[in-house]
Design a protein around this motif. Structure first.
Motif, short mmCIF file in Angstrom:
data_model
loop_
_atom_site.label_atom_id
_atom_site.label_comp_id
_atom_site.label_asym_id
_atom_site.label_seq_id
_atom_site.Cartn_x
_atom_site.Cartn_y
_atom_site.Cartn_z
N GLY A 16 0.79 -1.23 0.00
CA GLY A 16 0.00 0.00 0.00
C GLY A 16 0.82 1.28 0.00
O GLY A 16 0.26 2.37 0.07
N HIS A 17 2.13 1.16 -0.08
CA HIS A 17 3.01 2.33 -0.05
C HIS A 17 3.00 3.02 -1.41
O HIS A 17 2.97 2.37 -2.46
N TRP A 18 3.06 4.34 -1.41
CA TRP A 18 3.02 5.10 -2.66
C TRP A 18 4.16 4.71 -3.61
O TRP A 18 3.96 4.70 -4.83
N GLN A 19 5.35 4.36 -3.09
CA GLN A 19 6.43 3.95 -4.00
C GLN A 19 6.03 2.71 -4.79
O GLN A 19 6.25 2.63 -6.00
N THR A 20 5.46 1.73 -4.12
CA THR A 20 5.02 0.50 -4.77
C THR A 20 3.94 0.80 -5.81
O THR A 20 3.98 0.27 -6.92
N LEU A 21 3.01 1.66 -5.45
CA LEU A 21 1.93 2.01 -6.37
C LEU A 21 2.45 2.79 -7.58
O LEU A 21 2.00 2.56 -8.71
N TRP A 22 3.40 3.66 -7.36
CA TRP A 22 4.00 4.40 -8.48
C TRP A 22 4.73 3.44 -9.42
O TRP A 22 4.66 3.59 -10.63
N GLU A 23 5.44 2.47 -8.85
CA GLU A 23 6.17 1.50 -9.69
C GLU A 23 5.21 0.73 -10.58
O GLU A 23 5.53 0.45 -11.75
N ARG A 24 4.05 0.40 -10.07
CA ARG A 24 3.06 -0.34 -10.86
C ARG A 24 2.53 0.50 -12.02
O ARG A 24 2.18 -0.04 -13.07
N ASP A 25 2.44 1.81 -11.81
CA ASP A 25 1.89 2.71 -12.83
C ASP A 25 2.90 3.18 -13.86
O ASP A 25 2.51 3.67 -14.92
N ASP A 26 4.18 3.08 -13.56
CA ASP A 26 5.20 3.65 -14.44
C ASP A 26 6.29 2.62 -14.74
O ASP A 26 7.14 2.35 -13.89
N PRO A 27 6.31 2.07 -15.94
CA PRO A 27 7.30 1.05 -16.27
C PRO A 27 8.74 1.58 -16.30
O PRO A 27 9.67 0.79 -16.32
#
Length: 178
Positions: A16-27
């Motif tokens: 649920g951390h923003w870094q993990t979520l950003w990684e999923r959205d940006d290859p």
């Protein structure tokens, strides 16, 4: 377009951390991988950072959270590879009331101007760092300072989701780097 390397803090920034979520959205984003997220050793994290940067086609942008901010401060004076800039979030205070005992080798990071552009984002109520410490860290490192108000440790426990405000701040920082 530059590569982007995320550098989580202790525990590795969970689901649920923003870094993990950003990684999923940006290859374009990838995470550096030290030997242990839970028993950090500064020399190991520095080696993992150098290795990950060496995989980049062009100097990357680093996105650091918490303990990884101290990693960057320790790494910068001895770095062997170039980066475009560093986006630092929630730098902890090793002299504060709460610090990660298992991260003792990261304490007392150099208070030297970083040799690359940087921006430090801080919360006014971070339990791991006083706001004054965050501001002083930004001044010492030559980082642009951004106050995001009361957001805790700017992590999953802060309830930020993918932290749209942080994405916007990062987007402006990235655009300034060229």
């Amino acid at each position: 377009m530059s590569d982007i390397i995320t550098l989580p803090g202790l525990g590795g920034s969970g689901e649920g951390h923003w870094q993990t979520l950003w990684e999923r959205d940006d290859p374009a984003m990838r995470r550096f991988q030290p030997s242990s997220w839970d028993r950090p050793i500064l020399s190991d994290w520095i080696a993992a950072l150098e290795w990950e940067i060496s995989r980049s086609r062009t100097p990357p942008i680093l996105i650091a959270h918490s303990l990884a901010c101290q990693l960057i401060a320790h790494w910068a004076p001895v770095k062997k590879t170039a980066i475009l800039g560093a986006f630092l979030v929630a730098a902890p205070d090793a002299t504060g009331e709460i610090y990660l005992a298992e991260a003792g080798s990261f304490a007392n990071p150099p208070r030297l101007r970083l040799p690359f552009p940087s921006l430090l984002v801080a919360s006014t109520d971070d339990p791991f760092s006083s706001f004054d410490h965050a501001r002083h860290s930004a001044e010492s490192w030559g980082s642009t300072f951004v106050d995001v108000g009361p957001r805790g440790h700017i992590n999953a426990a802060s309830g930020l989701g993918d932290w749209p405000e942080g994405k916007a701040i990062f987007g402006r920082f990235r655009a300034e780097l060229g």
